[in-house]
Design a protein around this motif. Sequence first.
Motif, PDB file in Angstrom:
ATOM      1  N   ALA A  34      11.640  22.695   7.746  1.00 32.49           N
ATOM      2  CA  ALA A  34      10.174  22.715   7.796  1.00 32.49           C
ATOM      3  C   ALA A  34       9.563  21.445   7.212  1.00 32.49           C
ATOM      4  CB  ALA A  34       9.647  23.937   7.049  1.00 32.49           C
ATOM      5  N   GLN A  35      10.198  20.866   6.197  1.00 33.14           N
ATOM      6  CA  GLN A  35       9.652  19.662   5.583  1.00 33.14           C
ATOM      7  C   GLN A  35       9.790  18.436   6.478  1.00 33.14           C
ATOM      8  OE1 GLN A  35      11.382  19.233   1.645  1.00 33.14           O
ATOM      9  NE2 GLN A  35       9.624  20.289   0.751  1.00 33.14           N
ATOM     10  N   GLN A  36      10.631  18.526   7.497  1.00 32.79           N
ATOM     11  CA  GLN A  36      10.822  17.411   8.408  1.00 32.79           C
ATOM     12  C   GLN A  36      10.197  17.659   9.772  1.00 32.79           C
ATOM     13  OE1 GLN A  36      15.078  16.874   8.379  1.00 32.79           O
ATOM     14  NE2 GLN A  36      15.096  16.033   6.298  1.00 32.79           N
ATOM     15  N   ALA A  37       9.415  18.727   9.879  1.00 35.40           N
ATOM     16  CA  ALA A  37       8.777  19.062  11.152  1.00 35.40           C
ATOM     17  C   ALA A  37       7.873  17.918  11.618  1.00 35.40           C
ATOM     18  CB  ALA A  37       7.962  20.341  11.002  1.00 35.40           C
ATOM     19  N   GLY A  38       8.005  17.556  12.889  1.00 38.64           N
ATOM     20  CA  GLY A  38       7.163  16.520  13.464  1.00 38.64           C
ATOM     21  C   GLY A  38       7.596  15.105  13.179  1.00 38.64           C
ATOM     22  N   MET A  39       8.728  14.938  12.501  1.00 32.23           N
ATOM     23  CA  MET A  39       9.145  13.566  12.182  1.00 32.23           C
ATOM     24  C   MET A  39       9.598  12.836  13.448  1.00 32.23           C
ATOM     25  SD  MET A  39      12.869  13.839  10.306  1.00 32.23           S
ATOM     26  CE  MET A  39      14.316  14.539  11.107  1.00 32.23           C
ATOM     27  N   GLY A  40       9.498  11.541  13.400  1.00 33.77           N
ATOM     28  CA  GLY A  40       9.925  10.712  14.519  1.00 33.77           C
ATOM     29  C   GLY A  40       9.969   9.267  14.082  1.00 33.77           C
ATOM     30  N   GLU A  95      11.253   8.435   6.702  1.00 33.15           N
ATOM     31  CA  GLU A  95      12.421   7.710   6.209  1.00 33.15           C
ATOM     32  C   GLU A  95      13.711   8.319   6.761  1.00 33.15           C
ATOM     33  OE1 GLU A  95      14.431   6.594   1.880  1.00 33.15           O
ATOM     34  OE2 GLU A  95      12.360   7.299   2.004  1.00 33.15           O
ATOM     35  N   VAL A  96      13.743   9.660   6.821  1.00 37.97           N
ATOM     36  CA  VAL A  96      14.914  10.343   7.368  1.00 37.97           C
ATOM     37  C   VAL A  96      15.093   9.991   8.843  1.00 37.97           C
ATOM     38  CG1 VAL A  96      15.884  12.608   7.945  1.00 37.97           C
ATOM     39  CG2 VAL A  96      14.765  12.254   5.725  1.00 37.97           C
ATOM     40  N   ALA A  97      14.002  10.041   9.610  1.00 37.89           N
ATOM     41  CA  ALA A  97      14.082   9.774  11.047  1.00 37.89           C
ATOM     42  C   ALA A  97      14.534   8.350  11.344  1.00 37.89           C
ATOM     43  CB  ALA A  97      12.726  10.041  11.702  1.00 37.89           C
ATOM     44  N   SER A  98      13.966   7.382  10.641  1.00 36.23           N
ATOM     45  CA  SER A  98      14.332   5.988  10.926  1.00 36.23           C
ATOM     46  C   SER A  98      15.784   5.708  10.549  1.00 36.23           C
ATOM     47  CB  SER A  98      13.380   5.024  10.205  1.00 36.23           C
ATOM     48  OG  SER A  98      13.509   5.119   8.800  1.00 36.23           O
ATOM     49  N   SER A 117       0.802  -1.228   0.000  1.00 33.30           N
ATOM     50  CA  SER A 117       0.000   0.000   0.000  1.00 33.30           C
ATOM     51  C   SER A 117       0.827   1.265   0.000  1.00 33.30           C
ATOM     52  CB  SER A 117      -0.933   0.014   1.228  1.00 33.30           C
ATOM     53  OG  SER A 117      -1.827  -1.076   1.196  1.00 33.30           O
ATOM     54  N   ARG A 118       2.099   1.181   0.359  1.00 30.11           N
ATOM     55  CA  ARG A 118       2.949   2.369   0.459  1.00 30.11           C
ATOM     56  C   ARG A 118       3.848   2.491  -0.770  1.00 30.11           C
ATOM     57  NH1 ARG A 118       3.144   4.242   5.823  1.00 30.11           N
ATOM     58  NH2 ARG A 118       1.153   3.679   6.791  1.00 30.11           N
ATOM     59  N   SER A 119       4.174   3.727  -1.116  1.00 26.99           N
ATOM     60  CA  SER A 119       5.043   3.959  -2.262  1.00 26.99           C
ATOM     61  C   SER A 119       6.507   4.063  -1.864  1.00 26.99           C
ATOM     62  CB  SER A 119       4.627   5.239  -2.997  1.00 26.99           C
ATOM     63  OG  SER A 119       4.697   6.358  -2.121  1.00 26.99           O
ATOM     64  N   ASN A 120       6.786   4.302  -0.586  1.00 30.49           N
ATOM     65  CA  ASN A 120       8.171   4.362  -0.122  1.00 30.49           C
ATOM     66  C   ASN A 120       8.285   3.617   1.197  1.00 30.49           C
ATOM     67  OD1 ASN A 120       6.680   6.449   1.254  1.00 30.49           O
ATOM     68  ND2 ASN A 120       8.635   7.237   2.006  1.00 30.49           N
ATOM     69  N   ASN A 121       9.499   3.291   1.570  1.00 28.01           N
ATOM     70  CA  ASN A 121       9.746   2.504   2.771  1.00 28.01           C
ATOM     71  C   ASN A 121      10.323   3.405   3.857  1.00 28.01           C
ATOM     72  OD1 ASN A 121      10.339   0.595   4.709  1.00 28.01           O
ATOM     73  ND2 ASN A 121      11.225  -0.869   3.267  1.00 28.01           N
ATOM     74  N   GLU A 122       9.564   3.613   4.935  1.00 29.28           N
ATOM     75  CA  GLU A 122      10.016   4.450   6.040  1.00 29.28           C
ATOM     76  C   GLU A 122      10.617   3.629   7.180  1.00 29.28           C
ATOM     77  OE1 GLU A 122       6.600   6.930   7.000  1.00 29.28           O
ATOM     78  OE2 GLU A 122       7.362   8.467   5.637  1.00 29.28           O
ATOM     79  N   ASP A 123      10.735   2.316   6.985  1.00 30.86           N
ATOM     80  CA  ASP A 123      11.418   1.466   7.955  1.00 30.86           C
ATOM     81  C   ASP A 123      12.920   1.470   7.671  1.00 30.86           C
ATOM     82  OD1 ASP A 123       8.914   0.819   8.873  1.00 30.86           O
ATOM     83  OD2 ASP A 123       9.023  -1.304   8.334  1.00 30.86           O
ATOM     84  N   ASP A 156      10.892   2.333  12.699  1.00 33.19           N
ATOM     85  CA  ASP A 156       9.722   2.536  11.829  1.00 33.19           C
ATOM     86  C   ASP A 156       9.366   4.018  11.886  1.00 33.19           C
ATOM     87  OD1 ASP A 156       7.257   2.668  10.597  1.00 33.19           O
ATOM     88  OD2 ASP A 156       6.303   1.143  11.821  1.00 33.19           O
ATOM     89  N   GLY A 157       9.717   4.751  10.810  1.00 33.48           N
ATOM     90  CA  GLY A 157       9.592   6.200  10.815  1.00 33.48           C
ATOM     91  C   GLY A 157       8.186   6.712  10.570  1.00 33.48           C
ATOM     92  N   MET A 158       7.970   7.952  10.981  1.00 31.71           N
ATOM     93  CA  MET A 158       6.685   8.618  10.774  1.00 31.71           C
ATOM     94  C   MET A 158       6.939  10.081  10.448  1.00 31.71           C
ATOM     95  SD  MET A 158       5.584   8.774  14.795  1.00 31.71           S
ATOM     96  CE  MET A 158       6.203   7.123  15.097  1.00 31.71           C
ATOM     97  N   GLY A 159       6.048  10.664   9.647  1.00 31.87           N
ATOM     98  CA  GLY A 159       6.175  12.064   9.273  1.00 31.87           C
ATOM     99  C   GLY A 159       5.859  12.266   7.809  1.00 31.87           C
ATOM    100  N   GLY A 160       5.544  13.495   7.440  1.00 34.10           N
ATOM    101  CA  GLY A 160       5.186  13.797   6.056  1.00 34.10           C
ATOM    102  C   GLY A 160       6.381  13.803   5.123  1.00 34.10           C
ATOM    103  N   TYR A 161       6.099  13.955   3.818  1.00 33.98           N
ATOM    104  CA  TYR A 161       7.134  13.930   2.792  1.00 33.98           C
ATOM    105  C   TYR A 161       7.972  12.652   2.970  1.00 33.98           C
ATOM    106  CZ  TYR A 161       5.649  18.790   2.436  1.00 33.98           C
ATOM    107  OH  TYR A 161       4.892  19.925   2.310  1.00 33.98           O
ATOM    108  N   ASN A 162       9.291  12.796   3.032  1.00 34.53           N
ATOM    109  CA  ASN A 162      10.147  11.640   3.298  1.00 34.53           C
ATOM    110  C   ASN A 162      10.708  11.688   4.717  1.00 34.53           C
ATOM    111  OD1 ASN A 162       9.935  10.491   0.697  1.00 34.53           O
ATOM    112  ND2 ASN A 162      11.441  11.949  -0.086  1.00 34.53           N
TER     113      ASN A 162
END
Length: 259
Positions: A97-103, A44-47, A14-20, A35-41
């Motif tokens: 700003a594009q990584q705001a709220g990532m975790g 993926e950056v956080a994980s 179901s996902r187009s990219n892998n945030e793990d 297992d990352g969370m957040g908008g844009y990419n």
Amino acid sequence: MEFEFFSATDTGRSRSNNEDSVSIDPGRALVVLADGMGGYNAGEVASNMATSHIRGELGRWLAEASSAASDHDIRRAMSLCVENANRAIYDAAHANAQQAGMGTTLVLGVFRGDAVWLGHVGDSRAYRLRDGSLRQITRDHSLLQEQIDAGLISPEQAAHSSNKNLVTRAVGVEAGVELDVTRHEVLAGDIYLLCSDGLSDMLDDEAMARLLRSGESLEAAAAALIGAANEAGGRDNISVILARAKASPATRSWWPFKR
């Protein structure tokens, strides 16, 4: 005790990219899954930040620590490395700003001698297969787990809840984070499974146990787990790390003989 490791990750259906993100340092017997969370990419950056930072920093500590490092020393090293990764992700999220709220959620393991230290944040999990029986040995930091603990819902009801992905703790979301660390005795033949919720949300414990028991190798078992999760819907990224323990060959001396 000797340990064999294998990891695999899959985007799912179901996902187009892998945030793990998964990382193994066999030489230090260190494994990390996020297992990352957040908008844009951002997820993926956080994980990736979490796994690379912890593998690097904790791996260096393990390389320098003696085999006599105490339980307290190992727990403290794990917690400090996760705190440092948390701060790095938190600072990056506030600088872009594009990584705001990532975790990211996190589960990691340190295998030494006849023990494993497991640390986790969020709902990424660790399981142990022993004598054919699978047991979850981490406790989710999630709204569902809090509801179960409070007696508001049953584990059976939780399995069908729409609130599965609401975590109460994550790395990088706040300035500080608490890592839960537990120590477990390891027996020869044990298999440890670390996974993202893309696996545990798709398969129940019995299905995972059956697939782990049937795998001739860790690679085959990992492929079977990911394949089954995709067959069940593959609604999220799916990541697994497997570790198997076996007794070290006995060292025998020819001298002196005893009569």
